[in-house]
Design a protein around this motif. Sequence first.
Motif, PDB file in Angstrom:
ATOM      1  N   ASP A  15       0.869  -1.184   0.000  1.00  0.00           N
ATOM      2  CA  ASP A  15       0.000   0.000   0.000  1.00  0.00           C
ATOM      3  C   ASP A  15       0.901   1.228   0.000  1.00  0.00           C
ATOM      4  OD1 ASP A  15      -2.918   0.949   0.403  1.00  0.00           O
ATOM      5  OD2 ASP A  15      -1.784   2.079   1.917  1.00  0.00           O
ATOM      6  N   ASN A  16       0.407   2.304  -0.636  1.00  0.00           N
ATOM      7  CA  ASN A  16       1.216   3.522  -0.670  1.00  0.00           C
ATOM      8  C   ASN A  16       1.348   4.165   0.714  1.00  0.00           C
ATOM      9  OD1 ASN A  16      -1.543   4.147  -0.752  1.00  0.00           O
ATOM     10  ND2 ASN A  16      -1.161   6.173  -1.611  1.00  0.00           N
ATOM     11  N   CYS A  17       0.441   3.795   1.607  1.00  0.00           N
ATOM     12  CA  CYS A  17       0.542   4.228   3.006  1.00  0.00           C
ATOM     13  C   CYS A  17       0.741   2.992   3.880  1.00  0.00           C
ATOM     14  CB  CYS A  17      -0.709   5.001   3.400  1.00  0.00           C
ATOM     15  SG  CYS A  17      -0.950   6.529   2.460  1.00  0.00           S
ATOM     16  N   SER A  18       0.532   3.124   5.131  1.00  0.00           N
ATOM     17  CA  SER A  18       0.709   1.981   6.024  1.00  0.00           C
ATOM     18  C   SER A  18      -0.389   0.954   5.775  1.00  0.00           C
ATOM     19  CB  SER A  18       0.703   2.438   7.480  1.00  0.00           C
ATOM     20  OG  SER A  18      -0.525   3.060   7.789  1.00  0.00           O
ATOM     21  N   LEU A  19      -0.010  -0.338   5.799  1.00  0.00           N
ATOM     22  CA  LEU A  19      -0.933  -1.424   5.483  1.00  0.00           C
ATOM     23  C   LEU A  19      -1.072  -2.336   6.689  1.00  0.00           C
ATOM     24  CD1 LEU A  19      -2.637  -2.980   3.354  1.00  0.00           C
ATOM     25  CD2 LEU A  19      -0.528  -4.214   2.771  1.00  0.00           C
ATOM     26  N   LEU A  20      -2.311  -2.611   7.055  1.00  0.00           N
ATOM     27  CA  LEU A  20      -2.607  -3.531   8.146  1.00  0.00           C
ATOM     28  C   LEU A  20      -3.256  -4.779   7.565  1.00  0.00           C
ATOM     29  CD1 LEU A  20      -2.775  -4.112  11.205  1.00  0.00           C
ATOM     30  CD2 LEU A  20      -5.049  -3.040  11.175  1.00  0.00           C
ATOM     31  N   LEU A  21      -2.646  -5.945   7.835  1.00  0.00           N
ATOM     32  CA  LEU A  21      -3.164  -7.216   7.324  1.00  0.00           C
ATOM     33  C   LEU A  21      -3.818  -8.022   8.441  1.00  0.00           C
ATOM     34  CD1 LEU A  21      -0.169  -8.353   5.074  1.00  0.00           C
ATOM     35  CD2 LEU A  21      -2.328  -7.338   4.305  1.00  0.00           C
ATOM     36  N   SER A  22      -4.870  -8.766   8.067  1.00  0.00           N
ATOM     37  CA  SER A  22      -5.523  -9.689   9.010  1.00  0.00           C
ATOM     38  C   SER A  22      -6.074 -10.867   8.210  1.00  0.00           C
ATOM     39  CB  SER A  22      -6.648  -8.990   9.783  1.00  0.00           C
ATOM     40  OG  SER A  22      -7.664  -8.531   8.895  1.00  0.00           O
ATOM     41  N   ILE A  23      -6.394 -11.953   8.899  1.00  0.00           N
ATOM     42  CA  ILE A  23      -6.960 -13.132   8.243  1.00  0.00           C
ATOM     43  C   ILE A  23      -8.208 -13.583   8.980  1.00  0.00           C
ATOM     44  CG2 ILE A  23      -4.860 -13.999   7.148  1.00  0.00           C
ATOM     45  CD1 ILE A  23      -4.325 -15.744   9.538  1.00  0.00           C
ATOM     46  N   SER A  24      -9.078 -14.271   8.230  1.00  0.00           N
ATOM     47  CA  SER A  24     -10.372 -14.652   8.801  1.00  0.00           C
ATOM     48  C   SER A  24     -10.267 -15.849   9.739  1.00  0.00           C
ATOM     49  CB  SER A  24     -11.361 -14.969   7.675  1.00  0.00           C
ATOM     50  OG  SER A  24     -10.841 -15.997   6.836  1.00  0.00           O
ATOM     51  N   ASP A  25      -9.304 -16.743   9.492  1.00  0.00           N
ATOM     52  CA  ASP A  25      -9.075 -17.897  10.365  1.00  0.00           C
ATOM     53  C   ASP A  25      -7.577 -18.030  10.598  1.00  0.00           C
ATOM     54  OD1 ASP A  25     -11.764 -19.048  10.715  1.00  0.00           O
ATOM     55  OD2 ASP A  25     -11.636 -19.423   8.560  1.00  0.00           O
TER      56      ASP A  25
END
Length: 208
Positions: A15-25
């Motif tokens: 991402d051009n800015c800060s990126l936060l990742l998460s997962i469903s399981d």
Amino acid sequence: FVQIDENDVDNGSNDNCSLLLSISDSSWSCTDLGTDTILLVGSDAYQSDTALSVVTILDTTAPVLTCQTDTTLYSTSDTSGVMFSWSLNGQYDNCGIDSSWSSVSSGSWFPVGTYTIYTFAKDNAGNSDSCFFILEVLDTIAPSFTSCLSDTLLYTDSVSCSVPLNWPQQIATDNSDSISYSATDSSGTYFSIGANTVKLFATDPSGN
């Protein structure tokens, strides 16, 4: 039980800015073996995007069996073997053991001899393990004559310095029911003047 985080399924999200990742399981147990499609979510302060990832949950850990220690048993005076029962000293699997079996059933009858007894186990994923122990069955009981010839006095005749002696086969008993006989002299032997000692022997298959 297995656990992952978003970094395990991310393949270069940016991402051009800060990126936060998460997962469903993120975690699965032995009841979840197989495939699971999860959602990877990436978001910044204003927008988000998603991607799908297929996670395959495998059980590759084999059961662990611990057999009993090697065992020596002795036949009794009225048998030529023993009946023996045994059990595993330990068994474990991370997802549970589906089936187990032995090369010989516990509680079987074992004649005199040496046996290698295997136990096998398999879990639901097909992983397996085995262990074994050695069983030795010994016979240390010697045969016993039911009777033996009495001391015998013989006389030579006027033309010979020796005289023959015939005797019936002397019988012994043994727990093996298999006896071989031998003697220092055979029935019908001619004995010279003097004291002669005749020894009779009964031997079983174990050398007693």
